[in-house]
Design an enzyme around this catalytic site. Structure first.
Site, PDB file in Angstrom:
ATOM      1  N   HIS A 181       0.819  -1.227   0.000  1.00 39.10           N
ATOM      2  CA  HIS A 181       0.000   0.000   0.000  1.00 39.10           C
ATOM      3  C   HIS A 181       0.849   1.271   0.000  1.00 39.10           C
ATOM      4  O   HIS A 181       0.318   2.365  -0.210  1.00 39.10           O
ATOM      5  CB  HIS A 181      -0.942   0.035   1.211  1.00 39.10           C
ATOM      6  CG  HIS A 181      -1.979  -1.041   1.209  1.00 39.10           C
ATOM      7  ND1 HIS A 181      -2.857  -1.218   0.160  1.00 39.10           N
ATOM      8  CD2 HIS A 181      -2.275  -2.007   2.115  1.00 39.10           C
ATOM      9  CE1 HIS A 181      -3.655  -2.251   0.430  1.00 39.10           C
ATOM     10  NE2 HIS A 181      -3.312  -2.755   1.601  1.00 39.10           N
ATOM     11  N   HIS A 183      -6.003  -7.438  -0.854  1.00 42.84           N
ATOM     12  CA  HIS A 183      -6.212  -6.001  -1.075  1.00 42.84           C
ATOM     13  C   HIS A 183      -5.423  -5.508  -2.286  1.00 42.84           C
ATOM     14  O   HIS A 183      -4.328  -5.994  -2.568  1.00 42.84           O
ATOM     15  CB  HIS A 183      -5.769  -5.219   0.168  1.00 42.84           C
ATOM     16  CG  HIS A 183      -6.461  -5.646   1.425  1.00 42.84           C
ATOM     17  ND1 HIS A 183      -5.925  -6.597   2.270  1.00 42.84           N
ATOM     18  CD2 HIS A 183      -7.653  -5.275   1.955  1.00 42.84           C
ATOM     19  CE1 HIS A 183      -6.752  -6.785   3.285  1.00 42.84           C
ATOM     20  NE2 HIS A 183      -7.809  -6.008   3.116  1.00 42.84           N
TER      21      HIS A 183
HETATM   22  C1  OKS Z   1      -8.205  -0.135   8.733  1.00 40.46           C
HETATM   23  C2  OKS Z   1      -7.357  -1.124   8.011  1.00 40.46           C
HETATM   24  C3  OKS Z   1      -7.932  -1.533   6.703  1.00 40.46           C
HETATM   25  C4  OKS Z   1      -7.361  -2.791   6.144  1.00 40.46           C
HETATM   26  C5  OKS Z   1      -5.902  -2.743   5.833  1.00 40.46           C
HETATM   27  C6  OKS Z   1      -5.521  -3.915   4.978  1.00 40.46           C
HETATM   28  C7  OKS Z   1      -4.059  -4.205   4.984  1.00 40.46           C
HETATM   29  C8  OKS Z   1      -3.702  -5.335   4.081  1.00 40.46           C
HETATM   30  N1  OKS Z   1      -7.516   0.398   9.868  1.00 40.46           N
HETATM   31  N2  OKS Z   1      -3.256  -5.032   2.865  1.00 40.46           N
HETATM   32  O1  OKS Z   1      -2.867  -5.957   2.010  1.00 40.46           O
HETATM   33  O2  OKS Z   1      -3.766  -6.505   4.365  1.00 40.46           O
HETATM   34 ZN    ZN Z   2      -4.072  -7.473   2.346  1.00 40.66          ZN
END
Ligand code: OKS
Ligand code: ZN
Length: 343
Positions: free
Chosen positions: A160, A198
């Site tokens: 991210h 994600h």
């Molecule tokens: C809210 C968090 C939202 C989800 C984050 C996901 C992270 C992840 N505080 N990305 O691949 O696994």
């Molecule tokens: Zn993820």
């Protein structure tokens, strides 16, 4: 397959996050990496090696220099300002605000360098971020040195994180760093295959206008799933990058058969691109029991992913991303790796 791992990840601990309207202990917690390492050992995947220390030059090839220089200062600035709890961003320069003026206080800098409140700092966070980066680069060097594959057991994750922002538990984009590092070492084309639940918005942003790094992303449809604001199918790359960014958004409830259709298409596009190296952003939050995700892959599906990637016949670096069902995270992550080795 060799694994690279650092115990320094554990300094990034005791965080909280805002999710579903509540402040709860962070899902991205140290036990994740420990369960994976334990499974690497019990499955006898191969040796577990410590990382070599790297300077930050490779990070600055994909991130802005000022962003990377900010990361080690975040906790010291927070502490110096008299706070003791986690440093969590809470104000962002969204549409209509000035995102071009770097502010001068830690509360503002946290927001300036993030897109959400999901990347926070405690005392050991920078050391963990740096160790995760060192793990990725050390594993990349193994592949460059002739290993057919390697596993970078990175924590915190990275996909991210964009050129100048953190978010969603991510700070330095480890997969982007190693893809760029392979380019700088002479690889003409590199593919990044992101199988985390994600969308890897940071990875997409970093390479969006480039034709030398192909980015393929399988994920929950951003219309209804985090990170919401990137990851649609019509995002195909720009300029020289046109056609080299491919998104596969899928609905809640997606099971192996449908997910595998996307994987097959991604692998066909990857093979046609004929990269010299494949970097896999390996998230296992597609698992049916993942506490924050909505796909329905089963443990038996993970070796199939590894087997399909192995069929590409290319040097492959696996970089750990998400996965929060800690009881099964080792089984699933290492399942991909043993599947790759066809055992
Ligand atoms: C809210 C968090 C939202 C989800 C984050 C996901 C992270 C992840 N505080 N990305 O691949 O696994
Ligand atoms: Zn993820």
């Amino acid at each position: 397959m060799k694994t690279v791992f650092s115990p320094l990840h554990a300094g990034h601990a005791g965080n909280f996050e805002l999710i579903s309207g509540a402040i709860v202990p962070a899902f991205e917690k140290p036990s994740r990496a420990e369960f994976i390492k334990a499974r690497v050992e019990s499955e006898k995947l191969g040796p577990v090696l410590p990382p070599h220390t790297h300077d930050l030059a490779a990070a600055k090839q994909v991130h802005s220099s000022d962003y990377i220089d900010f990361l080690p200062t975040a906790w010291p600035l927070w502490e110096a300002s008299g706070r003791t709890g986690s440093a969590i961003p809470f104000t962002w320069p969204t549409r209509g605000l000035r995102g071009d003026v770097r502010p001068q206080t830690i509360d503002a800098l946290l927001g300036f360098y993030s897109f959400d409140g999901g990347a926070s700092f405690v005392k050991g966070t920078w050391e963990a971020i740096k160790s995760s980066y060192d793990v990725a680069l050390t594993a990349a060097a193994l592949v460059k040195g002739g290993e057919i594959s390697a596993f970078a057991l990175c924590r915190p994750p990275g996909h991210h994180a964009g050129a100048a922002f953190m978010g969603g538990y991510c700070y330095i984009n480890n997969a982007a760093v190693v893809a760029q590092w392979f380019r700088d070492q002479g690889a003409r084309r590199v593919s990044i295959l992101d199988v985390d639940y994600h969308h890897g918005n940071g990875t997409q942003e970093i390479f969006y206008s480039r034709g030398d790094v192909q980015v393929l992303n399988l994920h929950g449809d951003p219309m209804t799933e985090y990170p919401f604001f990137l990851g649609h199918a019509d995002e195909r790359g720009a300029g020289p990058g046109e056609g080299f960014n491919v998104n596969y958004p899928m609905p809640f409830g997606t099971t192996w058969d449908a997910w595998n259709v996307s994987l097959e298409d991604a692998c066909a596009k990857l093979a046609a691109y004929a990269p010299e190296i494949v970097v896999v952003s390996l998230g296992v939050d597609t698992f049916e029991k993942d506490p924050i995700s909505r796909f329905k892959l089963k443990s038996a599906d993970y070796p199939r992913i590894g087997r399909r990637i192995a069929k590409l016949g290319l040097p492959t670096l696996f970089v750990m991303e998400g996965g929060y069902a800690v009881e099964e995270i080792g089984i699933n992550a290492v399942g991909v790796l043993t599947g790759f080795e066809d055992r």
